[in-house]
Design a protein around this motif. Structure first.
Motif, PDB file in Angstrom:
ATOM      1  N   SER A 169       0.805  -1.074   0.057  1.00  0.00           N
ATOM      2  CA  SER A 169       0.137  -0.112  -0.103  1.00  0.00           C
ATOM      3  C   SER A 169       1.023   1.134   0.040  1.00  0.00           C
ATOM      4  CB  SER A 169      -1.154  -0.063   1.100  1.00  0.00           C
ATOM      5  OG  SER A 169      -0.301  -0.114   2.446  1.00  0.00           O
ATOM      6  N   GLY A 219      -4.159   5.283  11.895  1.00  0.00           N
ATOM      7  CA  GLY A 219      -5.333   5.683  11.514  1.00  0.00           C
ATOM      8  C   GLY A 219      -5.107   7.178  10.752  1.00  0.00           C
ATOM      9  N   MET A 223      -3.811   6.520   7.272  1.00  0.00           N
ATOM     10  CA  MET A 223      -4.959   6.265   6.411  1.00  0.00           C
ATOM     11  C   MET A 223      -5.924   7.222   5.907  1.00  0.00           C
ATOM     12  SD  MET A 223      -6.258   2.506   8.324  1.00  0.00           S
ATOM     13  CE  MET A 223      -7.640   2.136   7.147  1.00  0.00           C
ATOM     14  N   TYR A 254      -6.245   8.452   1.950  1.00  0.00           N
ATOM     15  CA  TYR A 254      -7.757   8.115   1.384  1.00  0.00           C
ATOM     16  C   TYR A 254      -8.007   8.980   0.216  1.00  0.00           C
ATOM     17  CZ  TYR A 254     -12.639   7.224   0.942  1.00  0.00           C
ATOM     18  OH  TYR A 254     -13.683   7.059   0.142  1.00  0.00           O
ATOM     19  N   ARG A 286      -7.590   4.921  -2.506  1.00  0.00           N
ATOM     20  CA  ARG A 286      -8.528   4.016  -1.603  1.00  0.00           C
ATOM     21  C   ARG A 286      -8.068   2.644  -1.499  1.00  0.00           C
ATOM     22  NH1 ARG A 286     -14.067   7.034  -3.825  1.00  0.00           N
ATOM     23  NH2 ARG A 286     -13.895   8.971  -2.746  1.00  0.00           N
ATOM     24  N   THR A 334      -5.417   2.536   1.124  1.00  0.00           N
ATOM     25  CA  THR A 334      -6.233   2.761   2.331  1.00  0.00           C
ATOM     26  C   THR A 334      -6.825   1.473   2.799  1.00  0.00           C
ATOM     27  OG1 THR A 334      -6.534   5.177   1.808  1.00  0.00           O
ATOM     28  CG2 THR A 334      -7.866   4.294   3.854  1.00  0.00           C
ATOM     29  N   LEU A 335      -7.758   0.829   1.839  1.00  0.00           N
ATOM     30  CA  LEU A 335      -8.307  -0.126   2.177  1.00  0.00           C
ATOM     31  C   LEU A 335      -7.325  -1.537   2.727  1.00  0.00           C
ATOM     32  CD1 LEU A 335     -11.162  -0.323  -0.332  1.00  0.00           C
ATOM     33  CD2 LEU A 335     -11.385   0.090   2.229  1.00  0.00           C
ATOM     34  N   ALA A 349      -6.649  -1.549   6.518  1.00  0.00           N
ATOM     35  CA  ALA A 349      -7.775  -1.722   7.255  1.00  0.00           C
ATOM     36  C   ALA A 349      -7.489  -2.726   8.210  1.00  0.00           C
ATOM     37  CB  ALA A 349      -9.068  -1.706   6.604  1.00  0.00           C
ATOM     38  N   TYR A 374      -4.788  -4.305   9.182  1.00  0.00           N
ATOM     39  CA  TYR A 374      -3.603  -3.624  10.098  1.00  0.00           C
ATOM     40  C   TYR A 374      -4.314  -3.195  11.109  1.00  0.00           C
ATOM     41  CZ  TYR A 374       0.739  -1.293  11.334  1.00  0.00           C
ATOM     42  OH  TYR A 374       1.816  -0.634  11.922  1.00  0.00           O
ATOM     43  N   LEU A 375      -4.835  -1.970  10.768  1.00  0.00           N
ATOM     44  CA  LEU A 375      -5.683  -1.282  12.078  1.00  0.00           C
ATOM     45  C   LEU A 375      -6.636  -1.886  12.804  1.00  0.00           C
ATOM     46  CD1 LEU A 375      -6.174   1.765  13.267  1.00  0.00           C
ATOM     47  CD2 LEU A 375      -7.861   1.917  11.666  1.00  0.00           C
ATOM     48  N   ALA A 376      -7.140  -3.010  12.109  1.00  0.00           N
ATOM     49  CA  ALA A 376      -8.174  -3.860  13.138  1.00  0.00           C
ATOM     50  C   ALA A 376      -7.225  -4.672  13.891  1.00  0.00           C
ATOM     51  CB  ALA A 376      -8.928  -4.695  12.247  1.00  0.00           C
TER      52      ALA A 376
END
Length: 161
Positions: free
Chosen positions: A60, A117, A120, A124, A128, A131-132, A135, A137-139
């Protein structure tokens, strides 16, 4: 264009590889002595998950780099935030597993999660897809932050000054 893609995709794995040397010994000796919540993932899940997450975040970062035309002035904030989160990510393992500083590791992972965060949010408008890809990784970091907190809370008297 293959070399930048491969290099940027591989970059996060360097810190992961270093961290695995620290973790390997501690998972067998120190980590089992800690009180851990029943909902923690099994030890075997961590290397698999981190390999996937490092690959996704690395690729990414390449997408953002490519979209911005390389390391341009416009890339300073989005790739600077990425670099900061990568450094915080790489510091966590030596703090937690190497130094056994549970509270300092918690501070690090909270800052890391916030920086991911922010990364991301900055990505964005650029990509995108990039960014997705961040996600999961953030979770995972949200889960890891909760786990770090519980381990610190449940072990602070015995395991940390």
């Amino acid at each position: 264009m293959w070399l930048p893609m491969i290099g940027m995709t591989a970059l996060p794995h360097l810190g992961g590889l270093y961290g695995s040397f620290i973790t390997r010994k501690e998972v067998k000796s120190w980590y089992p002595t800690l009180k851990k919540p029943s909902w923690r993932p099994p030890n075997a899940a961590f290397p698999v998950v981190w390999t996937c997450l490092y690959t996704g975040m690395g690729y990414s970062s390449y997408l953002v780099w490519k979209e911005l035309g390389g390391f341009t002035e416009e890339a300073l904030v989005p790739l600077g935030l990425y670099g900061l989160q990568l450094a915080l990510n790489w510091f966590w393992t030596p703090i937690f597993f190497g130094a056994h500083k549970l509270k300092l590791a918690l501070v690090d992972i909270v800052l890391l999660t916030g920086t991911v965060g922010a990364t991301m949010v900055s990505w964005y408008p650029i990509s995108r897809t990039a960014t997705l890809l961040m996600a999961p990784y953030l979770a995972w970091l949200c889960l890891a932050t909760c786990l770090n907190y519980r381990i610190w809370r449940d072990n602070r008297e015995e395991k940390e000054e």
